[in-house]
Motif scaffolding. Structure first.
Motif, PDB file in Angstrom:
ATOM      1  N   GLY A  32       0.786  -1.233   0.000  1.00  0.00           N
ATOM      2  CA  GLY A  32       0.000   0.000   0.000  1.00  0.00           C
ATOM      3  C   GLY A  32       0.814   1.275   0.000  1.00  0.00           C
ATOM      4  N   GLY A  33       2.141   1.144   0.051  1.00  0.00           N
ATOM      5  CA  GLY A  33       2.978   2.339   0.026  1.00  0.00           C
ATOM      6  C   GLY A  33       3.839   2.341  -1.213  1.00  0.00           C
ATOM      7  N   LEU A  34       4.301   3.522  -1.574  1.00  0.00           N
ATOM      8  CA  LEU A  34       5.164   3.686  -2.729  1.00  0.00           C
ATOM      9  C   LEU A  34       6.559   3.912  -2.190  1.00  0.00           C
ATOM     10  CD1 LEU A  34       5.051   4.071  -5.836  1.00  0.00           C
ATOM     11  CD2 LEU A  34       4.481   6.454  -5.412  1.00  0.00           C
ATOM     12  N   VAL A  35       7.518   3.107  -2.647  1.00  0.00           N
ATOM     13  CA  VAL A  35       8.864   3.209  -2.081  1.00  0.00           C
ATOM     14  C   VAL A  35       9.906   3.154  -3.189  1.00  0.00           C
ATOM     15  CG1 VAL A  35       9.117   0.721  -1.617  1.00  0.00           C
ATOM     16  CG2 VAL A  35      10.351   2.361  -0.209  1.00  0.00           C
ATOM     17  N   ALA A  36      10.986   3.911  -2.986  1.00  0.00           N
ATOM     18  CA  ALA A  36      12.069   3.961  -3.977  1.00  0.00           C
ATOM     19  C   ALA A  36      13.116   2.917  -3.647  1.00  0.00           C
ATOM     20  CB  ALA A  36      12.713   5.345  -3.964  1.00  0.00           C
ATOM     21  N   ILE A  52      -4.240  20.962  -5.553  1.00  0.00           N
ATOM     22  CA  ILE A  52      -4.000  20.574  -4.158  1.00  0.00           C
ATOM     23  C   ILE A  52      -3.491  19.135  -4.194  1.00  0.00           C
ATOM     24  CG2 ILE A  52      -4.954  20.337  -1.834  1.00  0.00           C
ATOM     25  CD1 ILE A  52      -7.292  22.119  -2.735  1.00  0.00           C
ATOM     26  N   LEU A  53      -2.343  18.918  -3.595  1.00  0.00           N
ATOM     27  CA  LEU A  53      -1.714  17.597  -3.543  1.00  0.00           C
ATOM     28  C   LEU A  53      -1.721  17.151  -2.087  1.00  0.00           C
ATOM     29  CD1 LEU A  53       0.045  15.388  -4.974  1.00  0.00           C
ATOM     30  CD2 LEU A  53       2.025  16.765  -4.361  1.00  0.00           C
ATOM     31  N   ASP A  54      -2.317  15.985  -1.840  1.00  0.00           N
ATOM     32  CA  ASP A  54      -2.430  15.481  -0.473  1.00  0.00           C
ATOM     33  C   ASP A  54      -1.717  14.139  -0.404  1.00  0.00           C
ATOM     34  OD1 ASP A  54      -4.215  16.189   2.074  1.00  0.00           O
ATOM     35  OD2 ASP A  54      -4.229  14.009   1.840  1.00  0.00           O
ATOM     36  N   LEU A  55      -0.851  13.953   0.580  1.00  0.00           N
ATOM     37  CA  LEU A  55      -0.111  12.698   0.662  1.00  0.00           C
ATOM     38  C   LEU A  55       0.358  12.438   2.085  1.00  0.00           C
ATOM     39  CD1 LEU A  55       3.211  13.416   0.983  1.00  0.00           C
ATOM     40  CD2 LEU A  55       2.830  14.187  -1.345  1.00  0.00           C
ATOM     41  N   GLU A  56       0.703  11.195   2.320  1.00  0.00           N
ATOM     42  CA  GLU A  56       1.339  10.825   3.575  1.00  0.00           C
ATOM     43  C   GLU A  56       2.725  10.273   3.267  1.00  0.00           C
ATOM     44  OE1 GLU A  56      -1.571   8.877   6.571  1.00  0.00           O
ATOM     45  OE2 GLU A  56      -2.293   8.424   4.557  1.00  0.00           O
ATOM     46  N   PHE A  57       3.638  10.463   4.209  1.00  0.00           N
ATOM     47  CA  PHE A  57       4.974   9.904   4.039  1.00  0.00           C
ATOM     48  C   PHE A  57       5.516   9.475   5.394  1.00  0.00           C
ATOM     49  CE2 PHE A  57       5.730  14.355   5.017  1.00  0.00           C
ATOM     50  CZ  PHE A  57       6.788  14.313   5.903  1.00  0.00           C
ATOM     51  N   LYS A  58       6.434   8.523   5.366  1.00  0.00           N
ATOM     52  CA  LYS A  58       7.188   8.208   6.576  1.00  0.00           C
ATOM     53  C   LYS A  58       8.640   7.998   6.200  1.00  0.00           C
ATOM     54  CE  LYS A  58       6.405   3.235   7.009  1.00  0.00           C
ATOM     55  NZ  LYS A  58       5.897   2.141   7.864  1.00  0.00           N
ATOM     56  N   VAL A  59       9.501   8.241   7.170  1.00  0.00           N
ATOM     57  CA  VAL A  59      10.934   8.228   6.909  1.00  0.00           C
ATOM     58  C   VAL A  59      11.622   7.227   7.824  1.00  0.00           C
ATOM     59  CG1 VAL A  59      10.996  10.632   6.140  1.00  0.00           C
ATOM     60  CG2 VAL A  59      11.337  10.115   8.560  1.00  0.00           C
ATOM     61  N   ALA A  60      12.835   6.879   7.428  1.00  0.00           N
ATOM     62  CA  ALA A  60      13.747   6.114   8.276  1.00  0.00           C
ATOM     63  C   ALA A  60      14.820   7.090   8.774  1.00  0.00           C
ATOM     64  CB  ALA A  60      14.380   4.984   7.471  1.00  0.00           C
ATOM     65  N   LYS A  61      15.720   6.610   9.609  1.00  0.00           N
ATOM     66  CA  LYS A  61      16.798   7.488  10.062  1.00  0.00           C
ATOM     67  C   LYS A  61      17.636   7.924   8.857  1.00  0.00           C
ATOM     68  CE  LYS A  61      20.558   7.630  13.433  1.00  0.00           C
ATOM     69  NZ  LYS A  61      20.391   9.089  13.541  1.00  0.00           N
ATOM     70  N   ILE A 114      10.415   9.045  13.645  1.00  0.00           N
ATOM     71  CA  ILE A 114      10.777   8.117  12.577  1.00  0.00           C
ATOM     72  C   ILE A 114       9.867   6.892  12.629  1.00  0.00           C
ATOM     73  CG2 ILE A 114      12.607   6.460  11.973  1.00  0.00           C
ATOM     74  CD1 ILE A 114      14.582   8.739  12.642  1.00  0.00           C
ATOM     75  N   GLY A 115       9.383   6.476  11.457  1.00  0.00           N
ATOM     76  CA  GLY A 115       8.529   5.289  11.382  1.00  0.00           C
ATOM     77  C   GLY A 115       7.047   5.578  11.501  1.00  0.00           C
ATOM     78  N   GLU A 116       6.677   6.818  11.836  1.00  0.00           N
ATOM     79  CA  GLU A 116       5.249   7.180  11.869  1.00  0.00           C
ATOM     80  C   GLU A 116       4.884   7.950  10.604  1.00  0.00           C
ATOM     81  OE1 GLU A 116       3.787   9.058  15.419  1.00  0.00           O
ATOM     82  OE2 GLU A 116       5.039   7.811  16.721  1.00  0.00           O
ATOM     83  N   TRP A 117       3.625   7.814  10.180  1.00  0.00           N
ATOM     84  CA  TRP A 117       3.165   8.496   8.973  1.00  0.00           C
ATOM     85  C   TRP A 117       2.917   9.969   9.254  1.00  0.00           C
ATOM     86  CZ3 TRP A 117       3.448   6.407   4.278  1.00  0.00           C
ATOM     87  CH2 TRP A 117       3.510   5.011   4.166  1.00  0.00           C
ATOM     88  N   ASN A 118       3.407  10.823   8.351  1.00  0.00           N
ATOM     89  CA  ASN A 118       3.172  12.263   8.368  1.00  0.00           C
ATOM     90  C   ASN A 118       2.226  12.619   7.224  1.00  0.00           C
ATOM     91  OD1 ASN A 118       5.440  13.589  10.241  1.00  0.00           O
ATOM     92  ND2 ASN A 118       6.369  11.869   9.153  1.00  0.00           N
ATOM     93  N   HIS A 119       1.590  13.780   7.338  1.00  0.00           N
ATOM     94  CA  HIS A 119       0.579  14.192   6.357  1.00  0.00           C
ATOM     95  C   HIS A 119       0.925  15.577   5.804  1.00  0.00           C
ATOM     96  CE1 HIS A 119      -4.081  14.070   5.554  1.00  0.00           C
ATOM     97  NE2 HIS A 119      -3.406  14.483   4.500  1.00  0.00           N
ATOM     98  N   PHE A 120       0.998  15.683   4.481  1.00  0.00           N
ATOM     99  CA  PHE A 120       1.188  16.967   3.795  1.00  0.00           C
ATOM    100  C   PHE A 120      -0.064  17.266   2.967  1.00  0.00           C
ATOM    101  CE2 PHE A 120       6.092  17.250   2.736  1.00  0.00           C
ATOM    102  CZ  PHE A 120       6.344  17.747   4.001  1.00  0.00           C
TER     103      PHE A 120
END
Length: 197
Positions: A32-36, A52-61, A114-120
């Motif tokens: 369900g996520g898009l990853v590089a 309007i662009l709406d998305l969620e992202f999460k990061v690693a260290k 880190i590891g939690e979803w953020n919303h833009f």
């Protein structure tokens, strides 16, 4: 605080098979996520102007990515505005997550751990660009306030050879691939767009 929009009925920016992108390279949908998987930017085939662009992202260290808006030339990374995505900052306040890269810092840090979803929610309308980040409006910019190349309104230098007021007002949207020494992954999901008439 402000509410993110209800995106019911909005269009997915990226088809699940990425058929509406240019050379998807190592990008793929997983769980369900898009990853590089590599450093190539994922670009839309279509150009977008006011939206309007709406998305969620999460990061690693040490993740380092970004959302490119209205690219003037997808071969030239400095021809698009970039909203920063990474674990914290790259040593500069203009590199903090949700900053307009090298041009404007967010008014406050709203990053989740880190590891939690953020919303833009990123809105582009004419010369105005705003970013709602985890319920807080952290960027409210007018590109016409950048009349000079290599210089920000507050007098600090930037890397841009063209004044931001003269940037393309329509172009492809991109997600930056693995970037930085760590090559740490970044995940995106629910990437939805609403074109403004």
């Amino acid at each position: 605080a402000a509410d993110h929009p209800d995106t019911t009925g909005w269009k997915d920016l990226f088809a699940t098979d990425l058929s509406n992108t240019i050379a998807p390279g190592g990008w793929a949908f997983t769980n369900g996520g898009l990853v590089a998987k590599d450093h190539d930017t994922l670009w839309t085939r279509d150009s977008y102007g006011d939206f309007i662009l709406d998305l969620e992202f999460k990061v690693a260290k040490e993740s380092n990515s970004g959302v490119f808006l209205r690219s003037g030339d997808i071969k030239n990374v400095l021809s698009a505005l970039e909203i920063q995505v990474h674990d914290s900052a790259d040593g500069s306040k203009y590199g903090m997550v949700a900053a307009i890269y090298d041009a404007m810092p967010p008014t406050k840090s709203m990053s989740k751990p880190i590891g939690e979803w953020n919303h833009f929610t990123i809105t582009c309308q004419g010369s105005k660009v705003s970013v709602l980040f985890n319920g807080e409006l952290v960027i409210n910019a007018n590109l016409n306030n950048w009349p000079e190349a290599k210089k920000n309104p507050d007098g600090t230098p930037n890397k841009f050879p063209v004044a931001l007021k003269d940037y393309a007002r329509s172009g492809p949207i991109g997600l930056q691939g693995l970037h930085g020494k760590a090559q740490a992954p970044v995940w995106y999901r629910n990437v939805k767009i609403k074109v403004l008439e």
